[in-house]
Write an enzyme that holds these catalytic residues in place. Structure first.
Site, short mmCIF file in Angstrom:
data_model
loop_
_atom_site.label_atom_id
_atom_site.label_comp_id
_atom_site.label_asym_id
_atom_site.label_seq_id
_atom_site.Cartn_x
_atom_site.Cartn_y
_atom_site.Cartn_z
N LYS A 133 4.20 -4.88 2.00
CA LYS A 133 3.89 -5.65 0.70
C LYS A 133 3.78 -4.69 -0.61
O LYS A 133 3.78 -5.12 -1.91
CB LYS A 133 2.30 -6.42 0.78
CG LYS A 133 1.97 -6.86 1.87
CD LYS A 133 0.43 -7.19 2.05
CE LYS A 133 0.25 -7.77 3.32
NZ LYS A 133 -1.27 -7.75 3.87
N GLY A 134 3.82 -3.27 -0.34
CA GLY A 134 3.53 -2.29 -1.49
C GLY A 134 4.82 -2.38 -2.38
O GLY A 134 4.38 -1.90 -3.55
N ASP A 156 8.07 1.27 -2.39
CA ASP A 156 6.74 1.84 -3.11
C ASP A 156 7.04 3.50 -2.99
O ASP A 156 6.96 4.03 -4.05
CB ASP A 156 5.57 0.93 -2.65
CG ASP A 156 5.24 1.22 -1.12
OD1 ASP A 156 6.07 1.78 -0.42
OD2 ASP A 156 4.47 0.73 -0.65
N ASP A 202 7.08 8.98 1.99
CA ASP A 202 6.29 9.90 2.60
C ASP A 202 7.15 10.81 3.60
O ASP A 202 7.83 11.71 3.28
CB ASP A 202 5.02 8.96 2.95
CG ASP A 202 4.08 10.36 3.54
OD1 ASP A 202 4.26 11.58 3.57
OD2 ASP A 202 2.76 9.86 3.61
N ARG A 250 -4.26 -2.67 -4.65
CA ARG A 250 -2.77 -2.84 -4.95
C ARG A 250 -2.54 -3.23 -6.61
O ARG A 250 -1.71 -3.15 -7.03
CB ARG A 250 -2.23 -4.01 -4.01
CG ARG A 250 -2.27 -3.72 -2.80
CD ARG A 250 -1.02 -4.73 -1.89
NE ARG A 250 -1.21 -4.53 -0.38
CZ ARG A 250 -0.70 -3.70 0.19
NH1 ARG A 250 0.13 -3.00 -0.21
NH2 ARG A 250 -0.87 -3.88 1.61
#
Ligand code: IMP
Ligand code: MG
Length: 176
Positions: A41-42, A98, A101, A163
């Site tokens: 969803k990010g 988004d 990492d 969010r």
């Protein structure tokens, strides 16, 4: 435990940078149709903001993958929760993320989507934590490189919260 958020990237700086990325994307895809693949969803906030400034014809599709659960560290295992609606064959595909990492999510995803024979496949990320990289991936467009911090806002969550923040903040968890 108390959750505190320190503003890391202000809303106006974020939007300005997203507009810059769109300018580059518009140049690179001139005369072509761009297919944005948004990773739920990010990346929704970033993808929608970016799409507003893209002037070449755009289509958008969404998929959901899990890599984090509710924890603050990468799990390493990735599950496809919801696949794309549209096929990718012959399309100019830009994966919109988004944050990168360890890079595991995108390495897996890019490998999987390449098999669907897009005309091209590139990655665009709002944020990158280069220090945390484990899987080597090629990122074509990066909004901001950040330190190894846990960040929330503009789509990014901590246990599904934050969010909706219009900026990127560093989350700090403190003992009461
Ligand atoms: P990777 O597979 O380790 O690159 O993890 C990427 C995914 O982990 C991102 O798409 C986010 O959903 C999540 N993630 C990584 N770092 C953060 C962070 O600082 N805040 C919130 N989510 C994060
Ligand atoms: Mg993500």
């Amino acid at each position: 435990m108390k959750e505190e958020i320190r503003v890391l990237i202000k809303e106006e700086d974020l939007i300005a940078r997203i507009k810059d990325l769109a300018v580059r994307i518009n140049q690179d895809y001139e005369g072509k149709q761009l297919h944005l693949v948004c990773v739920l969803k990010g990346s929704v906030f970033f993808a929608c903001e970016l799409a507003k400034y893209i002037t070449v014809p755009v289509t958008m599709d969404f998929m959901s993958v899990s890599s984090y659960g509710d924890a603050m560290t990468s799990s390493g295992s990735i599950t496809i929760n919801q696949d794309l609606d549209m096929g990718l064959q012959g399309r100019e595909v830009l994966i919109v993320e988004d944050i990168v990492d360890s890079g595991r999510t995108l390495a897996y995803l890019a490998h999987m989507l390449e098999k669907r024979e897009p005309a091209s496949l590139r990655i665009c990320t709002m944020l990158d934590k280069p220090q945390c990289r484990i899987s080597k991936i090629d990122v074509a467009y990066t909004g901001f490189e950040i330190e190894d911090l846990f960040v929330v806002g503009f789509g990014l969550d901590y246990s599904q919260k934050y969010r909706n923040l219009p900026y990127i903040g560093e989350l700090k968890i403190k003992e009461d």
